[in-house]
Design an enzyme around this catalytic site. Sequence first.
Site, PDB file in Angstrom:
ATOM      1  N   LYS A 175     -27.059  79.087  45.530  1.00 46.44           N
ATOM      2  CA  LYS A 175     -25.682  79.025  46.218  1.00 46.44           C
ATOM      3  C   LYS A 175     -24.448  78.557  44.933  1.00 46.44           C
ATOM      4  CE  LYS A 175     -22.517  77.200  49.180  1.00 46.44           C
ATOM      5  NZ  LYS A 175     -21.123  77.192  48.179  1.00 46.44           N
ATOM      6  N   GLU A 250     -26.370  65.413  41.626  1.00 48.09           N
ATOM      7  CA  GLU A 250     -26.009  65.582  40.505  1.00 48.09           C
ATOM      8  C   GLU A 250     -24.395  64.978  41.676  1.00 48.09           C
ATOM      9  OE1 GLU A 250     -23.271  65.036  38.479  1.00 48.09           O
ATOM     10  OE2 GLU A 250     -24.226  66.276  37.005  1.00 48.09           O
ATOM     11  N   CYS A 284     -18.204  65.699  34.299  1.00 46.72           N
ATOM     12  CA  CYS A 284     -18.806  64.712  34.996  1.00 46.72           C
ATOM     13  C   CYS A 284     -18.839  63.969  34.066  1.00 46.72           C
ATOM     14  CB  CYS A 284     -20.225  65.593  36.379  1.00 46.72           C
ATOM     15  SG  CYS A 284     -21.001  66.226  35.295  1.00 46.72           S
ATOM     16  N   GLU A 384     -13.406  59.449  40.491  1.00 50.79           N
ATOM     17  CA  GLU A 384     -13.646  60.464  39.181  1.00 50.79           C
ATOM     18  C   GLU A 384     -11.578  61.324  39.403  1.00 50.79           C
ATOM     19  OE1 GLU A 384     -16.881  63.497  37.861  1.00 50.79           O
ATOM     20  OE2 GLU A 384     -16.615  63.272  40.398  1.00 50.79           O
TER      21      GLU A 384
HETATM   22  O1  TXE Z   1     -16.845  69.683  45.626  1.00 51.88           O
HETATM   23  P1  TXE Z   1     -17.638  70.257  46.594  1.00 51.88           P
HETATM   24  P2  TXE Z   1     -15.635  69.855  45.552  1.00 51.88           P
HETATM   25  C1  TXE Z   1     -16.302  66.274  42.402  1.00 51.88           C
HETATM   26  C2  TXE Z   1     -15.108  65.859  41.534  1.00 51.88           C
HETATM   27  C3  TXE Z   1     -13.920  66.946  42.128  1.00 51.88           C
HETATM   28  C4  TXE Z   1     -14.431  66.954  43.766  1.00 51.88           C
HETATM   29  C5  TXE Z   1     -13.784  67.799  44.596  1.00 51.88           C
HETATM   30  O2  TXE Z   1     -14.366  64.822  41.242  1.00 51.88           O
HETATM   31  O3  TXE Z   1     -12.437  66.914  42.379  1.00 51.88           O
HETATM   32  O4  TXE Z   1     -16.073  66.522  43.024  1.00 51.88           O
HETATM   33  O5  TXE Z   1     -14.672  69.107  44.104  1.00 51.88           O
HETATM   34  C6  TXE Z   1     -21.296  72.694  47.793  1.00 51.88           C
HETATM   35  N1  TXE Z   1     -23.859  71.490  52.113  1.00 51.88           N
HETATM   36  N2  TXE Z   1     -16.748  67.047  41.584  1.00 51.88           N
HETATM   37  O6  TXE Z   1     -14.312  69.894  47.254  1.00 51.88           O
HETATM   38  O7  TXE Z   1     -17.259  70.569  47.852  1.00 51.88           O
HETATM   39  C7  TXE Z   1     -19.713  73.563  47.507  1.00 51.88           C
HETATM   40  O8  TXE Z   1     -19.541  75.200  48.549  1.00 51.88           O
HETATM   41  C8  TXE Z   1     -24.025  72.370  51.286  1.00 51.88           C
HETATM   42  C9  TXE Z   1     -17.936  66.634  40.680  1.00 51.88           C
HETATM   43  O9  TXE Z   1     -15.338  71.551  45.137  1.00 51.88           O
HETATM   44  O10 TXE Z   1     -18.581  68.979  46.520  1.00 51.88           O
HETATM   45  C10 TXE Z   1     -20.191  73.881  46.222  1.00 51.88           C
HETATM   46  O11 TXE Z   1     -21.343  74.819  45.159  1.00 51.88           O
HETATM   47  N3  TXE Z   1     -23.186  72.633  50.066  1.00 51.88           N
HETATM   48  C11 TXE Z   1     -19.344  67.884  40.159  1.00 51.88           C
HETATM   49  C12 TXE Z   1     -20.270  72.405  45.817  1.00 51.88           C
HETATM   50  O12 TXE Z   1     -21.242  72.174  46.533  1.00 51.88           O
HETATM   51  C13 TXE Z   1     -22.303  72.179  50.062  1.00 51.88           C
HETATM   52  C14 TXE Z   1     -18.311  69.280  39.654  1.00 51.88           C
HETATM   53  C15 TXE Z   1     -19.570  71.825  45.442  1.00 51.88           C
HETATM   54  O13 TXE Z   1     -18.194  71.495  45.616  1.00 51.88           O
HETATM   55  C16 TXE Z   1     -21.179  71.591  51.014  1.00 51.88           C
HETATM   56  C17 TXE Z   1     -17.857  69.362  41.876  1.00 51.88           C
HETATM   57  C18 TXE Z   1     -22.022  71.017  52.560  1.00 51.88           C
HETATM   58  N4  TXE Z   1     -22.142  70.154  53.908  1.00 51.88           N
HETATM   59  C19 TXE Z   1     -17.179  68.769  42.392  1.00 51.88           C
HETATM   60  N5  TXE Z   1     -20.356  71.195  51.398  1.00 51.88           N
HETATM   61  C20 TXE Z   1     -20.042  67.318  39.455  1.00 51.88           C
HETATM   62  N6  TXE Z   1     -20.622  66.604  39.638  1.00 51.88           N
HETATM   63  O14 TXE Z   1     -19.643  67.866  37.860  1.00 51.88           O
HETATM   64  C21 TXE Z   1     -19.871  71.646  49.596  1.00 51.88           C
HETATM   65  N7  TXE Z   1     -21.109  71.840  49.429  1.00 51.88           N
END
Ligand code: TXE
Length: 496
Positions: A175, A250, A284, A384
Site C-alpha cells: 500500500k 522504519e 528520515c 521530527e
Molecule cells: O505519515 P503516516 P503522515 C513522519 C514525518 C511526518 C509524519 C506524519 O514526521 O511529518 O510522519 O506523516 C499509512 N495502518 N513520517 O501522517 O500516516 C499511510 O496511509 C496502516 C516519517 O503522512 O505514518 C501511509 O501509506 N497504515 C516517514 C503511511 O502509513 C497506515 C515518512 C505513512 O503515513 C496507518 C512519512 C494504519 N493505522 C512520514 N496509518 C519516514 N519514516 O521516512 C497510516 N498508514
Amino acid sequence: MTHHELQFIAGQRRHGRAGTSLRITDPSTGEVVATGTAASADDVDDAVAAAHTAFAGWAGTPPAERSAAMLRWAEILRQRSGELAAIESRNGGKPIKLAEGFDIPGVIDNVAFFAGAARNLEGKAVAEYSGDHTSAIRREPVGVVASIAPWNYPLQMAAWKVLPAVAAGNTIVLKPSELTPLTSLMFAESAREAGIPDGVINIITGSGQTAGQALVEHHGVAMVSFTGSTAAGRQVAATAASEVKRVHLELGGKAPFVVFDDADLEAAARGAVAGALINAGQDCTAATRAYVQRPVYDMFVHRVAALMDEVRLGPVDEPGTDMGSLISRGQRDRVADMVDRARQDGAKVVRGGKIPSHTPEAGAYYEPTLITDAAQDSEIVQHEVFGPVLVCLPFDTDDEGLTLANDTPYGLAASAWSRDVFRTQRASREIQAGCVWINDHIPIISEMPHGGYRASGFGKDMSTYSFEEYTNVKHVMSDITGEAHKAWHDLVFTSR
Ligand code: TXE
C-alpha cells in the site's frame, strides 16, 4: 486530468471499491493530476488472495529465473526513467533534478542489486556440528508480505519494500501512500512486463485507516513491513502483534550532525545545507540537529545561513530549481506551526521561518530555515519536523557533543565531521544510530543496510541484510548414525 484505476491486483489495474474518491495532486501548484477510487477491505482480500495463489509458484522458481526477470525489470524501468521522474517530481512536489538524479536511478540500481542478491541467499555452512548429525540451513520465504510505504520518496520506498521480499521468493501486497501511488503502480506494471508472474506484486491504494488497517490485520498476511510515522507504526505493530506477525518498522529520525573544531568547515557547512534541505527536508535521515564545537560555531552558522540564501525555490519542472514544495499544505502548516512554537519558546530564527512570497499561493512551499538558541529539550530539537529546518547548537567538549547527539528518542542516522581519525572512530562507536556518516551526510547505496535503532524502529531495508527480515531460517538436522539406540536416549529412559 484522468480518472485512474489505482489498484493493481493479480496483474490487472482496476478501480477500488471503497466508495471514496482520491485526488492525487501536484503539491507545488495545488493542481489535481489524477483521480481514482480508494481500496476497500474487499479489494485487500482480493489482493492477498492473489498473492497467496502466486506464492507457491514464485517461491519455487529457481533463483536464476527470478534474477533474470528482475534484470529485465531494471531495463524496462531504465527505458521509462524519464516518465517516472516526471511523475515523481510532479506528484511529490520535488525538483525534477532530484527525481532524475536520485529517486529514479536509485530505484533502478536497487532492482539490479536485488536481481543479483536473489542468487546469493546465504546461511551457515552445512556441517556435522554434533558429530552424529548433519546440520543444514534452509532460508525460506515467509509467505505473503504486507507493506506500507510513505509519500516522501514514493517509488524508492516502494522499491525498498518490494525488492528484498520478491527476490527472496515472497509475494507482496504494497500500500503506497494514498497521496503518491502513481509511480508504484507503474513499478508493478513494469514487473509484469518483465515476466514476474501475476499476483507476485499487488498494489492497493487507499487510506491508512481503511485499506492499511485491513491489510495489516489480514489473516493471510505473514509479515508486515512499514515505513511512516511513529504513531502509525505503533498502531501497525500492535495490530500485527495480535497474530504474532513478523514486523519490520522504519519510523523516521532526528539525525544529529556533529561538527568538531578541527573539521573542514566549508565541507561541513555545505553538507549541512544539502543534508537538511534534500527533498525539502522530508527525509528520515535528513540533517536536523547540527551540534558545533564552540570555537567554530559562529563561523559555521554564518556560512550555513549564506548557503541557504543561495537555494532557489521554484517550479518543480525547471532544471534550475533546488527545492520544491512540501507534500501537502497540511504538512507545510505542521512545519510552520513547529517553527512558530520554537520562536515563541525563545529560539532565534536566523533564516526562513515563513511561507515564501514568490511561489504559487496554492503550493505547499516553505523557506529553508535555520534556527539557533533552541533548548535541547524543546520540541524543535526533540521531534521530527520533516521539513526544510535545521537547528544549530554549540557544544564544548567531545563528550558533550556525543551525549547531545544521542539525546532524542530516535536513532536512524547521524554524521560526524572531523579531520581526526580517533574522533570520528569514537563518534561512529558511540552514536546510537543505524548509520553514521563520517565527513558526509545522506548518500545511500544498495549494498549497505538502512534501518533504525530505538524509536526509529527495527529491521533493515536494502542490502543482503534485508533478507533477514524477509526469510525464515530453518535448521534441518539429520541423523547420520543410522542407529536405533542413540546415546542421548539414556537421559530419558534406559532400555534393555
Ligand atoms: O505519515 P503516516 P503522515 C513522519 C514525518 C511526518 C509524519 C506524519 O514526521 O511529518 O510522519 O506523516 C499509512 N495502518 N513520517 O501522517 O500516516 C499511510 O496511509 C496502516 C516519517 O503522512 O505514518 C501511509 O501509506 N497504515 C516517514 C503511511 O502509513 C497506515 C515518512 C505513512 O503515513 C496507518 C512519512 C494504519 N493505522 C512520514 N496509518 C519516514 N519514516 O521516512 C497510516 N498508514
